[in-house]
Design a protein around this motif. Structure first.
Motif, PDB file in Angstrom:
ATOM      1  N   PHE A  31      -0.964   3.406 -18.851  1.00  0.00           N
ATOM      2  CA  PHE A  31      -1.046   3.012 -17.073  1.00  0.00           C
ATOM      3  C   PHE A  31      -1.760   3.776 -15.721  1.00  0.00           C
ATOM      4  O   PHE A  31      -2.461   4.898 -16.587  1.00  0.00           O
ATOM      5  CB  PHE A  31       0.581   2.347 -16.583  1.00  0.00           C
ATOM      6  N   ASN A  32      -1.613   3.028 -15.369  1.00  0.00           N
ATOM      7  CA  ASN A  32      -2.750   3.718 -13.802  1.00  0.00           C
ATOM      8  C   ASN A  32      -1.975   4.589 -13.452  1.00  0.00           C
ATOM      9  O   ASN A  32      -0.731   3.407 -12.446  1.00  0.00           O
ATOM     10  CB  ASN A  32      -3.538   3.222 -13.300  1.00  0.00           C
ATOM     11  N   PRO A  33      -1.648   5.715 -13.268  1.00  0.00           N
ATOM     12  CA  PRO A  33      -0.356   5.867 -12.322  1.00  0.00           C
ATOM     13  C   PRO A  33      -0.530   6.969 -11.183  1.00  0.00           C
ATOM     14  O   PRO A  33       0.271   5.854 -10.727  1.00  0.00           O
ATOM     15  CB  PRO A  33      -0.439   7.835 -12.718  1.00  0.00           C
ATOM     16  N   LEU A  34      -1.511   6.147 -10.173  1.00  0.00           N
ATOM     17  CA  LEU A  34      -1.329   6.198  -9.052  1.00  0.00           C
ATOM     18  C   LEU A  34      -1.557   4.650  -8.734  1.00  0.00           C
ATOM     19  O   LEU A  34      -0.736   4.169  -7.613  1.00  0.00           O
ATOM     20  CB  LEU A  34      -2.996   6.647  -8.293  1.00  0.00           C
ATOM     21  N   ALA A  35      -1.939   3.650  -9.383  1.00  0.00           N
ATOM     22  CA  ALA A  35      -1.724   2.441  -8.887  1.00  0.00           C
ATOM     23  C   ALA A  35      -0.750   1.910  -9.038  1.00  0.00           C
ATOM     24  O   ALA A  35       0.861   1.065  -7.929  1.00  0.00           O
ATOM     25  CB  ALA A  35      -2.546   1.255  -9.900  1.00  0.00           C
ATOM     26  N   TYR A  36       0.329   3.048 -10.015  1.00  0.00           N
ATOM     27  CA  TYR A  36       1.869   2.718 -10.806  1.00  0.00           C
ATOM     28  C   TYR A  36       2.730   3.370  -8.935  1.00  0.00           C
ATOM     29  O   TYR A  36       3.421   2.214  -8.511  1.00  0.00           O
ATOM     30  CB  TYR A  36       2.120   2.866 -11.620  1.00  0.00           C
ATOM     31  N   ILE A  37       2.330   3.766  -8.803  1.00  0.00           N
ATOM     32  CA  ILE A  37       2.808   4.577  -7.478  1.00  0.00           C
ATOM     33  C   ILE A  37       2.764   4.205  -6.325  1.00  0.00           C
ATOM     34  O   ILE A  37       3.746   4.567  -5.072  1.00  0.00           O
ATOM     35  CB  ILE A  37       3.518   6.287  -7.548  1.00  0.00           C
ATOM     36  N   TYR A  38       1.625   4.203  -6.290  1.00  0.00           N
ATOM     37  CA  TYR A  38       0.855   3.129  -5.136  1.00  0.00           C
ATOM     38  C   TYR A  38       1.959   2.045  -4.750  1.00  0.00           C
ATOM     39  O   TYR A  38       2.541   1.583  -3.821  1.00  0.00           O
ATOM     40  CB  TYR A  38      -0.375   2.898  -4.392  1.00  0.00           C
ATOM     41  N   GLY A  39       2.442   0.802  -5.455  1.00  0.00           N
ATOM     42  CA  GLY A  39       3.027  -0.012  -5.762  1.00  0.00           C
ATOM     43  C   GLY A  39       4.771   0.440  -5.890  1.00  0.00           C
ATOM     44  O   GLY A  39       5.176  -0.388  -4.920  1.00  0.00           O
ATOM     45  N   LEU A  40       5.118   1.519  -6.596  1.00  0.00           N
ATOM     46  CA  LEU A  40       6.438   1.559  -6.044  1.00  0.00           C
ATOM     47  C   LEU A  40       6.696   2.574  -4.331  1.00  0.00           C
ATOM     48  O   LEU A  40       7.629   1.707  -3.893  1.00  0.00           O
ATOM     49  CB  LEU A  40       6.586   3.001  -6.722  1.00  0.00           C
ATOM     50  N   ALA A  41       5.341   3.020  -3.548  1.00  0.00           N
ATOM     51  CA  ALA A  41       5.486   3.329  -1.926  1.00  0.00           C
ATOM     52  C   ALA A  41       5.862   2.058  -1.208  1.00  0.00           C
ATOM     53  O   ALA A  41       6.829   1.758  -0.592  1.00  0.00           O
ATOM     54  CB  ALA A  41       4.560   3.832  -2.078  1.00  0.00           C
ATOM     55  N   ARG A  42       5.085   1.365  -1.834  1.00  0.00           N
ATOM     56  CA  ARG A  42       5.216  -0.375  -1.244  1.00  0.00           C
ATOM     57  C   ARG A  42       6.595  -1.321  -1.495  1.00  0.00           C
ATOM     58  O   ARG A  42       7.376  -1.523  -0.371  1.00  0.00           O
ATOM     59  CB  ARG A  42       4.136  -1.124  -1.017  1.00  0.00           C
ATOM     60  N   ALA A  43       6.870  -1.308  -2.291  1.00  0.00           N
ATOM     61  CA  ALA A  43       7.927  -1.265  -2.964  1.00  0.00           C
ATOM     62  C   ALA A  43       9.472  -0.951  -2.098  1.00  0.00           C
ATOM     63  O   ALA A  43      10.580  -1.324  -1.759  1.00  0.00           O
ATOM     64  CB  ALA A  43       8.746  -1.292  -3.962  1.00  0.00           C
ATOM     65  N   PHE A  44       9.482   0.393  -2.197  1.00  0.00           N
ATOM     66  CA  PHE A  44       9.809   1.217  -1.357  1.00  0.00           C
ATOM     67  C   PHE A  44       9.966   1.138  -0.219  1.00  0.00           C
ATOM     68  O   PHE A  44      10.985   0.759   0.932  1.00  0.00           O
ATOM     69  CB  PHE A  44       9.802   2.928  -1.120  1.00  0.00           C
ATOM     70  N   GLU A  45       9.819   0.846   0.636  1.00  0.00           N
ATOM     71  CA  GLU A  45       8.910   0.537   2.109  1.00  0.00           C
ATOM     72  C   GLU A  45       9.461  -0.726   2.525  1.00  0.00           C
ATOM     73  O   GLU A  45      10.103  -1.034   3.455  1.00  0.00           O
ATOM     74  CB  GLU A  45       7.927   0.794   2.224  1.00  0.00           C
ATOM     75  N   HIS A  46       9.503  -1.492   1.499  1.00  0.00           N
ATOM     76  CA  HIS A  46       9.992  -3.112   1.377  1.00  0.00           C
ATOM     77  C   HIS A  46      11.386  -3.080   1.433  1.00  0.00           C
ATOM     78  O   HIS A  46      11.808  -3.824   2.753  1.00  0.00           O
ATOM     79  CB  HIS A  46       8.790  -4.062   0.353  1.00  0.00           C
TER      80      HIS A  46
END
Ligand code: FAD
Length: 550
Positions: A211-226
């Protein structure tokens, strides 16, 4: 034009200068890029917008968990705990993805660098089964997160090929394959490879992923804030005071937490885990091919150190990612040569049209082959660490997140004991870890250094660096491209080893525990948590004479 700047930080204290600058740049339509702990630019870093936190941290609150570090480990742990009902705060010294997660090659493997037979020998057959189960669960966790939060990060299950090129490698390959098969991994003998390498024997493993690791962790960051979590960037944790609750001193003031998780890849300060992990640099290229022969698989040879290949599509463009040339941090000065060797190797086997990205990054080899996840040695029970992932941190980060979540939630599982950082395994090589640590230098001073003498001693071309002896002292010199000389004390602020120059990354790297500093001595990488001492250079000889007579 490329301007390197990371994302903004929100704290109650208001908007940071970096935040204002970011908006100025946006307004002037300049291209922004996230920072990494390196000068080279990775494929992932070059293809992502900076992350902008949207939640405000509260200096007066007591958070259930403070997570230090915004790489894949910190973000996965933070999300799991926030979703389990804990109030979490994630503090990142730079921008998320600044560490190795921004410089990885992102293969997701159940066939690990420490093979299952080695795990059985160093631990037990049951433990090998537990590791297999844990890494499988970690890949499933990634897949579920991607589905649940609709993260567009090019995740795909794929086959992997491991091949031998001589008799000795063939023997080792058979042992690895047998042990992996016993752990339920689907393995088949192959008579061809998806790339043009000579081989004596090859196996295919199914159900690996990428996978693309930065695209993944940026998605995790948004989910965490959400989910209600808070992220603060540009916020370095300096120290913690473990009173009734943990007081966390940072560059943006104090925060309070009931638990603290060091997801900093290697923890800052001096700890037993530093004696059990050896830092390595690894090199990667993302190249475009002239004949479209991109392999649709993960591929590994068995050379020492080994080479690894895979394909990733980003914005409709295919890249072949190749990695290898690993060496202990600080043990090679001419790191440009590592890139040249890797490129020559890739060109031997593929028709390269262009080399679009080349980068290097750091990982930590654990003494006994398994990571250290859990209570930080020598610290109270509410201080946690996750380190020693070797080249498998994409999956071990998920294992770490699940193990630490379970401990904090009071759910005790067998993995808690297996990965416990306090375990002692006197396996072969461990003594070397200790003596390697005794590589210690020396000095501390604060005085003026004459420019002409240093220039004479070093004879540096622009862009070059060297450590020289001057008047009984060691001085680390770097001449920048404009011809300006910069001097720092080469004694690492972590455990006083002497740093060495890394030509490709233009950094001072510590050979003992992997701390890294930029050319001006600014700390880029734990375990050091302070900059190298800056030394003043004078062009006025009378200043130096005055100092001598003082
Ligand atoms: C070239 C290369 C290729 C690799 N390829 C693979 C692969 O294919 N598959 C695989 O599984 N693994 C791979 N790995 C290993 C894997 O990338 C790492 O193990 C993983 O990225 C580590 O993630 P992390 O979140 O623990 O650490 P990091 O990503 O390093 O994050 C740590 C963060 O902590 C922050 N931080 C540090 N100190 C502080 C502080 N005091 N206060 C606040 N924040 C702080 C840093 O700024 C950083 O952002 C590779 C490693 C390298 C070097």
């Amino acid at each position: 034009m490329v301007v390197i700047i990371s994302g903004k930080s929100f704290t109650q204290g208001g908007i940071s200068i970096r935040h204002k600058l970011w908006y100025l740049l946006q307004e002037s339509n300049l291209e922004a890029m996230i920072q990494r702990d390196a000068s080279t630019i990775s494929l992932w870093q070059g293809n992502i917008e900076p992350f902008q936190p949207t939640m405000m941290a509260d200096h007066n609150a007591t958070y259930d968990v403070v997570i230090v570090g915004g790489g894949i480990t910190g973000l996965t742990t933070a999300l799991l705990l926030q979703e389990a009902g804990k109030r979490c705060l994630l503090l990142e010294a730079n921008n998320i993805g600044f560490g190795t997660t921004g410089g990885t090659t992102a293969h997701l493997n159940t066939v690990l660098d420490t093979s299952y037979d080695q795990i059985s020998t160093n631990f037990s057959k049951e433990d090998a089964g537990l590791v297999r189960e844990s890494v499988g669960a970690a890949i499933s966790l990634i897949q579920q997160n991607i589905e649940r939060f609709s993260i567009d990060c090019g995740f795909d299950y794929t086959d992997a090929y491991l091949f031998a090129q001589d008799e000795k490698q063939t023997e080792a390959l058979d042992i690895i394959a047998k042990a992996a098969r016993e752990e339920g991994i689907n393995i088949t003998l192959q008579d061809h490879l998806p790339v043009s390498f000579h081989f004596t024997k090859a196996y295919k493993f199914t159900n690996q992923a990428k996978f693309n690791p930065l695209a993944y962790i940026y998605g995790l960051a948004r989910a965490f804030e959400h989910a209600g979590g808070v992220i603060v960037q540009d916020c370095r944790v300096i120290e913690i005071h473990n009173t009734r609750h943990i007081k966390v001193d940072t560059t943006l003031g104090e925060f309070t937490g009931m638990n603290i998780v060091y997801a900093t890849h290697i923890p800052p300060g001096i700890n037993l885990v530093h004696l059990r992990c050896i830092p390595y640099r690894s090199y990667a290229l993302a190249v475009r091919l002239a004949d479209n022969s991109y392999p649709d698989a993960l591929i590994y040879d068995m050379q020492e150190p080994y080479h690894y290949f895979r394909t990733q599509v980003i914005d409709g463009k295919k890249y072949l990612i190749a990695g290898g040339e690993d060496h202990q941090t600080g043990h090679h000065e001419n790191t440009e040569q590592c890139f040249r060797n890797l490129e020559a190797f890739v060109r031997e086997h593929f028709k390269v049209k262009s080399v679009d990205y080349k980068w290097s990054s750091q990982y930590y080899e654990p003494a006994d082959g398994l990571p250290y996840i859990g209570n930080m040695p020598g610290q109270p029970d509410n201080v946690y660490v996750a380190t020693g992932f070797g080249g498998n941190g994409m999956v071990y980060s998920g294992v770490a997140a699940m193990v630490i979540r379970n401990i904090i939630l009071g759910k005790h599982r067998a993995t808690e004991k297996l990965f416990n950082p306090n375990r002692i395994k006197p396996v072969a090589g461990f003594t070397n870890f200790v003596t390697h640590n005794a590589d210690v230098v020396k000095l501390f001073f604060g005085k003026l250094f004459p420019a002409h003498k240093l220039t004479e001693l070093a004879e540096l071309a622009p862009g070059e660096a060297r450590v020289v002896n001057y008047d009984g002292h060691r001085v680390a010199l770097y001449k920048d491209e404009a011809g300006m000389l910069h001097a720092v004390n080469p004694v690492c602020t972590h455990m006083k080893c002497e740093v060495g120059w890394n030509t490709a990354e233009k950094s001072w790297d510590c050979p003992c525990h992997g701390a890294r500093f930029d050319a001006a001595g600014r700390c880029l990488h734990t375990p050091a948590d302070r900059d190298l001492e800056h030394l003043d250079i004078t062009h006025d000889l009378s200043d130096v004479e005055e100092q001598v007579h003082r």
